[in-house]
Design a protein around this motif. Structure first.
Motif, PDB file in Angstrom:
ATOM      1  N   PHE A 151       0.843  -1.205   0.000  1.00  0.00           N
ATOM      2  CA  PHE A 151       0.000   0.000   0.000  1.00  0.00           C
ATOM      3  C   PHE A 151       0.875   1.252   0.000  1.00  0.00           C
ATOM      4  N   ALA A 152       1.916   1.230   0.825  1.00  0.00           N
ATOM      5  CA  ALA A 152       2.822   2.374   0.911  1.00  0.00           C
ATOM      6  C   ALA A 152       3.544   2.598  -0.417  1.00  0.00           C
ATOM      7  N   ASP A 153       3.950   1.510  -1.068  1.00  0.00           N
ATOM      8  CA  ASP A 153       4.621   1.628  -2.368  1.00  0.00           C
ATOM      9  C   ASP A 153       3.674   2.209  -3.420  1.00  0.00           C
ATOM     10  N   ILE A 177       4.211   5.661  -5.483  1.00  0.00           N
ATOM     11  CA  ILE A 177       4.273   5.707  -6.947  1.00  0.00           C
ATOM     12  C   ILE A 177       3.296   6.734  -7.493  1.00  0.00           C
ATOM     13  N   ILE A 178       2.086   6.738  -6.957  1.00  0.00           N
ATOM     14  CA  ILE A 178       1.069   7.697  -7.421  1.00  0.00           C
ATOM     15  C   ILE A 178       1.508   9.130  -7.123  1.00  0.00           C
ATOM     16  N   LYS A 179       1.983   9.375  -5.912  1.00  0.00           N
ATOM     17  CA  LYS A 179       2.428  10.711  -5.532  1.00  0.00           C
ATOM     18  C   LYS A 179       3.625  11.166  -6.376  1.00  0.00           C
ATOM     19  N   THR A 180       4.557  10.257  -6.610  1.00  0.00           N
ATOM     20  CA  THR A 180       5.743  10.587  -7.408  1.00  0.00           C
ATOM     21  C   THR A 180       5.365  10.909  -8.842  1.00  0.00           C
ATOM     22  N   THR A 181       4.432  10.139  -9.386  1.00  0.00           N
ATOM     23  CA  THR A 181       3.970  10.395 -10.751  1.00  0.00           C
ATOM     24  C   THR A 181       3.306  11.756 -10.858  1.00  0.00           C
ATOM     25  N   GLU A 182       2.520  12.111  -9.859  1.00  0.00           N
ATOM     26  CA  GLU A 182       1.867  13.425  -9.852  1.00  0.00           C
ATOM     27  C   GLU A 182       2.910  14.546  -9.856  1.00  0.00           C
ATOM     28  N   LYS A 183       3.936  14.400  -9.023  1.00  0.00           N
ATOM     29  CA  LYS A 183       5.006  15.412  -8.958  1.00  0.00           C
ATOM     30  C   LYS A 183       5.761  15.476 -10.287  1.00  0.00           C
ATOM     31  N   LEU A 184       6.011  14.313 -10.881  1.00  0.00           N
ATOM     32  CA  LEU A 184       6.751  14.264 -12.146  1.00  0.00           C
ATOM     33  C   LEU A 184       5.958  14.938 -13.263  1.00  0.00           C
ATOM     34  N   GLU A 185       4.662  14.668 -13.328  1.00  0.00           N
ATOM     35  CA  GLU A 185       3.820  15.272 -14.366  1.00  0.00           C
ATOM     36  C   GLU A 185       3.809  16.797 -14.236  1.00  0.00           C
ATOM     37  N   THR A 243       3.140  -3.492 -12.340  1.00  0.00           N
ATOM     38  CA  THR A 243       3.592  -4.668 -11.595  1.00  0.00           C
ATOM     39  C   THR A 243       2.931  -4.732 -10.223  1.00  0.00           C
ATOM     40  N   LEU A 244       2.909  -3.595  -9.522  1.00  0.00           N
ATOM     41  CA  LEU A 244       2.320  -3.557  -8.190  1.00  0.00           C
ATOM     42  C   LEU A 244       0.803  -3.733  -8.255  1.00  0.00           C
ATOM     43  N   LYS A 245       0.183  -3.184  -9.269  1.00  0.00           N
ATOM     44  CA  LYS A 245      -1.270  -3.317  -9.435  1.00  0.00           C
ATOM     45  C   LYS A 245      -1.664  -4.785  -9.579  1.00  0.00           C
ATOM     46  N   THR A 246      -0.839  -5.539 -10.298  1.00  0.00           N
ATOM     47  CA  THR A 246      -1.099  -6.976 -10.436  1.00  0.00           C
ATOM     48  C   THR A 246      -0.949  -7.684  -9.094  1.00  0.00           C
ATOM     49  N   THR A 247       0.062  -7.307  -8.333  1.00  0.00           N
ATOM     50  CA  THR A 247       0.287  -7.900  -7.014  1.00  0.00           C
ATOM     51  C   THR A 247      -0.889  -7.633  -6.078  1.00  0.00           C
ATOM     52  N   LEU A 248      -1.474  -6.440  -6.196  1.00  0.00           N
ATOM     53  CA  LEU A 248      -2.546  -6.022  -5.287  1.00  0.00           C
ATOM     54  C   LEU A 248      -3.941  -6.199  -5.872  1.00  0.00           C
TER      55      LEU A 248
END
Length: 226
Positions: free
Chosen positions: A37-39, A43-51, A77-82
Motif C-alpha cells: 500500500f505504501a509503495d 508511486i502515485i504521488k511521485t507520478t503526480e510530482k513528475l507530471e 507490476t504492483l497493481k497486479t500484485t494487489l
C-alpha cells in the motif's frame, strides 16, 4: 509484529504511566500488504510530482520520459500484485485522500509517457521508417489476437508499441482513429490484472478496431509512403 506506543499529549511517559499498544499488523502477510500500500501511494504521488514538473518545464523531455516509463511499469507490476486487495485504484486514492488527477490520467488512462502520447511532428526517426514500424506493429497485434494471445500482459505491450509508433508519424493528427482507439484500449487494460484475459466480445471488438484503424492509417498516407 511491529507496534507503537500511544502516550497521549505531551512528551513525558512518566505523566502517563498507562500506555496503550497499537498493532500495525498481525502477521507477515499483513505487513507485506501494508508495505505494498505504501509503495502504491508513493508511486502515485511521485507520478503526480513528475507530471507537474514536466508541465512546468522543470525537467526536460529527455529526463521525463524514462522516469515516467519506469513509474508506469512499477505501477502495473504492483497493481497486479494487489489485484485482490486493491481491485479499484481510484477507490484507493479516494480512501487515502489522494488528489492526484495527473497521476490518475497517466497511470490509469494513458499508460504511456506524455512525450509518447503527444509526440511532436519532428522526430529522429524518418517518416518512412516510422510508417514501416506502424505497419509491423499493426500486423503483429492482429496476428497475436488470431493466435488467441489475449492475456493483458500479452496485449498491453503490443498496443503500447503501436500507439508509440503512431506518434512518430508526423502525417497523423492527434485525434487519428488509431491513436484514440489505442489509448482507449490501453485504459481498459490498465484496469485489469496482468493475467486477466479479454473475453470473446472484447477480442472481436479489438480486432475490428485494429483492422479499421489500420485501413484508415494506410489510406491517410501518400502513395509514395504506402
Amino acid at each position: 509484529m511491529k507496534s507503537c506506543v500511544i502516550t497521549g499529549p505531551g512528551n513525558s511517559m512518566a505523566a502517563y504511566p498507562e500506555v496503550r499498544e497499537v498493532k500495525l499488523w498481525n502477521d507477515k502477510r499483513e505487513r507485506e500488504m501494508y508495505d505494498n500500500f505504501a509503495d502504491l501511494f508513493a508511486i502515485i504521488k511521485t507520478t503526480e510530482k513528475l507530471e507537474k514538473a514536466y508541465v512546468r518545464d522543470v525537467i526536460s523531455a529527455k529526463e521525463y520520459e524514462p522516469a515516467c516509463a519506469k513509474l508506469i511499469a512499477q505501477f502495473r507490476t504492483l497493481k497486479t500484485t494487489l489485484k485482490d486487495t486493491v481491485p479499484d485504484v481510484e477507490r484507493f486514492m479516494e480512501a487515502y485522500k489522494m488528489d492526484c488527477p495527473a497521476a490518475a490520467n497517466r497511470l490509469l488512462m494513458s499508460g504511456v509517457p506524455a512525450t509518447v502520447e503527444h509526440k511532436s511532428a519532428s522526430s529522429d526517426t524518418g517518416t518512412a521508417v516510422a510508417v514501416a514500424e506502424c505497419v509491423q506493429h499493426y500486423i503483429t497485434a492482429m496476428d497475436s489476437l488470431r493466435l488467441n494471445m489475449v492475456a493483458v500482459d500479452q496485449v498491453h505491450p503490443l498496443l503500447s508499441d503501436l500507439v508509440s509508433s503512431l506518434s512518430k508519424v508526423p502525417l497523423l493528427s492527434p485525434d487519428f482513429e488509431g491513436k484514440v482507439k489505442g489509448r482507449e484500449w490501453i485504459a481498459v487494460l490498465n484496469k485489469m490484472g496482468a493475467a486477466d484475459e479479454l473475453n470473446e466480445q472484447q477480442v472481436r471488438q479489438l480486432q475490428f478496431d485494429l483492422e479499421s484503424s489500420y485501413n484508415a492509417f494506410i489510406n491517410s498516407l501518400p502513395k509514395s509512403s504506402a
